[in-house]
Motif scaffolding. Sequence first.
Motif, PDB file in Angstrom:
ATOM      1  N   TRP A  64     -26.643  50.201  13.248  1.00 10.10           N
ATOM      2  CA  TRP A  64     -25.552  49.235  13.358  1.00 10.10           C
ATOM      3  C   TRP A  64     -25.669  48.298  12.166  1.00 10.10           C
ATOM      4  CZ3 TRP A  64     -21.170  48.244  16.088  1.00 10.10           C
ATOM      5  CH2 TRP A  64     -20.587  46.975  15.923  1.00 10.10           C
ATOM      6  N   LEU A  65     -24.680  48.344  11.265  1.00  5.15           N
ATOM      7  CA  LEU A  65     -24.663  47.468  10.093  1.00  5.15           C
ATOM      8  C   LEU A  65     -23.960  46.180  10.497  1.00  5.15           C
ATOM      9  CD1 LEU A  65     -25.383  50.222   8.850  1.00  5.15           C
ATOM     10  CD2 LEU A  65     -24.054  49.562   6.849  1.00  5.15           C
ATOM     11  N   HIS A  66     -24.712  45.085  10.430  1.00  2.00           N
ATOM     12  CA  HIS A  66     -24.192  43.830  10.964  1.00  2.00           C
ATOM     13  C   HIS A  66     -23.848  42.822   9.871  1.00  2.00           C
ATOM     14  CE1 HIS A  66     -23.209  41.000  14.004  1.00  2.00           C
ATOM     15  NE2 HIS A  66     -24.155  40.129  13.665  1.00  2.00           N
ATOM     16  N   ILE A  67     -22.669  42.220   9.985  1.00  7.19           N
ATOM     17  CA  ILE A  67     -22.239  41.124   9.099  1.00  7.19           C
ATOM     18  C   ILE A  67     -21.565  40.052   9.958  1.00  7.19           C
ATOM     19  CG2 ILE A  67     -21.962  42.498   6.978  1.00  7.19           C
ATOM     20  CD1 ILE A  67     -18.962  42.678   7.593  1.00  7.19           C
ATOM     21  N   SER A  68     -21.524  38.858   9.419  1.00  5.94           N
ATOM     22  CA  SER A  68     -20.900  37.739  10.135  1.00  5.94           C
ATOM     23  C   SER A  68     -19.381  37.800   9.977  1.00  5.94           C
ATOM     24  CB  SER A  68     -21.416  36.413   9.586  1.00  5.94           C
ATOM     25  OG  SER A  68     -20.969  36.253   8.239  1.00  5.94           O
ATOM     26  N   ARG A  69     -18.699  37.017  10.790  1.00  5.07           N
ATOM     27  CA  ARG A  69     -17.242  36.927  10.675  1.00  5.07           C
ATOM     28  C   ARG A  69     -16.846  36.411   9.283  1.00  5.07           C
ATOM     29  NH1 ARG A  69     -12.904  35.400  14.429  1.00  5.07           N
ATOM     30  NH2 ARG A  69     -14.428  34.898  16.043  1.00  5.07           N
ATOM     31  N   LYS A  70     -17.581  35.421   8.806  1.00  7.53           N
ATOM     32  CA  LYS A  70     -17.287  34.831   7.501  1.00  7.53           C
ATOM     33  C   LYS A  70     -17.450  35.866   6.396  1.00  7.53           C
ATOM     34  CE  LYS A  70     -18.677  31.000   4.473  1.00  7.53           C
ATOM     35  NZ  LYS A  70     -19.611  29.859   4.313  1.00  7.53           N
ATOM     36  N   GLU A  71     -18.527  36.649   6.480  1.00 10.96           N
ATOM     37  CA  GLU A  71     -18.777  37.677   5.452  1.00 10.96           C
ATOM     38  C   GLU A  71     -17.707  38.759   5.503  1.00 10.96           C
ATOM     39  OE1 GLU A  71     -20.700  39.700   2.283  1.00 10.96           O
ATOM     40  OE2 GLU A  71     -20.859  37.636   3.027  1.00 10.96           O
ATOM     41  N   GLN A  72     -17.286  39.132   6.693  1.00 13.78           N
ATOM     42  CA  GLN A  72     -16.233  40.146   6.813  1.00 13.78           C
ATOM     43  C   GLN A  72     -14.937  39.656   6.178  1.00 13.78           C
ATOM     44  OE1 GLN A  72     -14.173  41.023  10.577  1.00 13.78           O
ATOM     45  NE2 GLN A  72     -14.812  43.163  10.343  1.00 13.78           N
ATOM     46  N   ARG A  73     -14.592  38.377   6.456  1.00 15.95           N
ATOM     47  CA  ARG A  73     -13.374  37.805   5.876  1.00 15.95           C
ATOM     48  C   ARG A  73     -13.450  37.806   4.350  1.00 15.95           C
ATOM     49  NH1 ARG A  73     -13.737  33.017   7.901  1.00 15.95           N
ATOM     50  NH2 ARG A  73     -12.709  33.503   9.864  1.00 15.95           N
ATOM     51  N   LYS A  74     -14.604  37.444   3.819  1.00 19.53           N
ATOM     52  CA  LYS A  74     -14.820  37.406   2.369  1.00 19.53           C
ATOM     53  C   LYS A  74     -14.652  38.801   1.760  1.00 19.53           C
ATOM     54  CE  LYS A  74     -18.683  36.702  -0.833  1.00 19.53           C
ATOM     55  NZ  LYS A  74     -20.122  36.352  -0.896  1.00 19.53           N
ATOM     56  N   ARG A  75     -15.196  39.795   2.421  1.00 15.56           N
ATOM     57  CA  ARG A  75     -15.101  41.161   1.888  1.00 15.56           C
ATOM     58  C   ARG A  75     -13.674  41.700   1.994  1.00 15.56           C
ATOM     59  NH1 ARG A  75     -20.793  44.194   3.700  1.00 15.56           N
ATOM     60  NH2 ARG A  75     -22.178  42.585   2.854  1.00 15.56           N
ATOM     61  N   PHE A  76     -13.001  41.386   3.094  1.00 14.67           N
ATOM     62  CA  PHE A  76     -11.600  41.787   3.222  1.00 14.67           C
ATOM     63  C   PHE A  76     -10.768  41.227   2.066  1.00 14.67           C
ATOM     64  CE2 PHE A  76     -10.972  42.744   8.061  1.00 14.67           C
ATOM     65  CZ  PHE A  76     -11.821  43.829   7.936  1.00 14.67           C
ATOM     66  N   LYS A  77     -11.010  39.961   1.720  1.00 12.15           N
ATOM     67  CA  LYS A  77     -10.256  39.318   0.632  1.00 12.15           C
ATOM     68  C   LYS A  77     -10.514  40.016  -0.694  1.00 12.15           C
ATOM     69  CE  LYS A  77      -9.246  34.796  -1.430  1.00 12.15           C
ATOM     70  NZ  LYS A  77      -9.147  35.345  -2.787  1.00 12.15           N
ATOM     71  N   ALA A  78     -11.793  40.370  -0.937  1.00 11.90           N
ATOM     72  CA  ALA A  78     -12.123  41.057  -2.196  1.00 11.90           C
ATOM     73  C   ALA A  78     -11.448  42.418  -2.266  1.00 11.90           C
ATOM     74  CB  ALA A  78     -13.640  41.208  -2.309  1.00 11.90           C
ATOM     75  N   ILE A  79     -11.386  43.104  -1.149  1.00 12.02           N
ATOM     76  CA  ILE A  79     -10.749  44.424  -1.109  1.00 12.02           C
ATOM     77  C   ILE A  79      -9.240  44.291  -1.328  1.00 12.02           C
ATOM     78  CG2 ILE A  79     -10.224  46.402   0.385  1.00 12.02           C
ATOM     79  CD1 ILE A  79     -12.999  45.895   1.717  1.00 12.02           C
ATOM     80  N   LEU A  80      -8.626  43.306  -0.683  1.00 12.41           N
ATOM     81  CA  LEU A  80      -7.177  43.101  -0.809  1.00 12.41           C
ATOM     82  C   LEU A  80      -6.777  42.643  -2.205  1.00 12.41           C
ATOM     83  CD1 LEU A  80      -6.482  41.385   2.636  1.00 12.41           C
ATOM     84  CD2 LEU A  80      -5.498  43.562   1.861  1.00 12.41           C
ATOM     85  N   ASP A  81      -7.664  41.909  -2.858  1.00  8.43           N
ATOM     86  CA  ASP A  81      -7.353  41.400  -4.198  1.00  8.43           C
ATOM     87  C   ASP A  81      -7.385  42.484  -5.265  1.00  8.43           C
ATOM     88  OD1 ASP A  81      -6.995  38.881  -3.226  1.00  8.43           O
ATOM     89  OD2 ASP A  81      -8.965  38.106  -3.817  1.00  8.43           O
TER      90      ASP A  81
END
Length: 511
Positions: free
Chosen positions: A150-167
């Motif tokens: 199980w690869l675990h990340i925080s909500r904040k980290e997920q939001r940050k990565r989503f933004k990088a992917i969308l950008d």
Amino acid sequence: MLEMVDLKKKLEKAEFKKWMDDAERKINELQRRMKDAGVPTIIVFEGLEAAGKGTCINRLMLPLDPRGFKVHPIHPPNVEERLRPFLWRFWNKLPARGRLAIFDHSWYDRCLTERVQKEVSSKDLPKAYEEIQAFERQQTDDGAVLVKFWLHISRKEQRKRFKAILDNPATAWKIGKDEKRQQKQYDKYLEAAEEMFERTNTAFAPWVIVEAHDKQFAIQKIFQTIISVWEAALEKVAAKAAAKASAGAKDGKDKPAKKAPKSLPAKNVTILSALDLTKKVSEKEYDEKVDKYQKRLLELEHEIYVRRIPVVVAFEGCDAAGKGGAIKRLTERLDPRGYEVIPVAAPTREELDHHYLWRFARALPKAGHITIFDRTWYGRVLVERVEGFCSDIAWQRAYREINEFEAHLAHDGTVVVKFWLHIDQDEQMRRFKERQNTPWKQWKITEEDWRNREKWPMYETAVNDMLANCSTSYAPFTIVEANDKLHARLKILKTVIDAIEKALKSGVGKA
């Protein structure tokens, strides 16, 4: 569990590179040794979106021999898969002995996405946990190595990565409605994951939580875990081989084979010995009823197709008990597009390289169809037990595995009808001689049939144990008195009709 995870863990780039040089050589060597040892490996990657599963899988693949593994990206089930028991598609993807299967998402979607999105009911969820545990235990009992990350990340980290992917225009397509919905429902997914860990973190298939904020730390932990479990598996194989060699030397190479008793003890009244095999029907009664039953069965074939109810009919019985003739009468008037007959012979090399249930799981009917097995998974507790084709531990374990397998079918709405066709030894001898003396029937009689006859008491003991251990409320056995073929055929037809009608009345189905 997840609240105790330290997501600040990091690994410096120089340290990571230095460590990975040795780790890659080690994991490549262990893969070759696992192949030589014939041990299959199943690696499951789970985690929230953007946790880095794809990156870690890609990194793991680099040092591996690509001929020895396959990656299975798991998406929501398609139309075909929805018409089968939910574990069916995963049985189909299990690795052969010595090979590696990597799952990017897995059967745990049932407990995560499907649960959060209310695609699985709260009533069905406990059953899913039970079925998953049984499935995993069956693989590990059969010698497979199963690793769950199980690869675990925080909500904040997920939001940050989503933004990088969308950008990034090249990757923006990866974030769709499902991913955005998961970000909003982060707490619900974590709640579902926590219960999943509690229910499925077992000694034979434990979860490994990977702190995935730092990519290098996550990759190192994954490599360390796989190296550790592979080394342990190989040590186990070596210890087993040494124990077997030691036992062989102690017992001697010329130890006589176990002889079959000529008969069961006189006081041993069993399910089979108590049968009334004199039951008969007249030809007139048979002709009247067989026509009526076959017409009704054709009607039911259409009804189960509309209601999307799958049916499994399993035939076991003594040699020459009449399974072939019974199957012919069962299918005589059916629409051939709605059923399939699976004749089961000795397993092929490919089948031997998998769990013994693998070949049967792959042949299960889709909803609305009938599959008839001419001999079945019960070979493990019958011929394989009596002839010594599997260990005592393996066939003793099989009673539970078979019950779990059939429970999974029944929970999915499958009608499971199982027959044991029984004849006495005198009737078997009469039929053997008839086959031997009739030119167009000689193909039906083999040396193996005669050899099996000599072990009648051993087979009778095995059959009685099978009936006692595997006739359940959801998949009962019907014993068919088959000395009279006409009686046997009518009883089989009526039993199948009754089972399907009962399912139709109960309201099951995927329509």
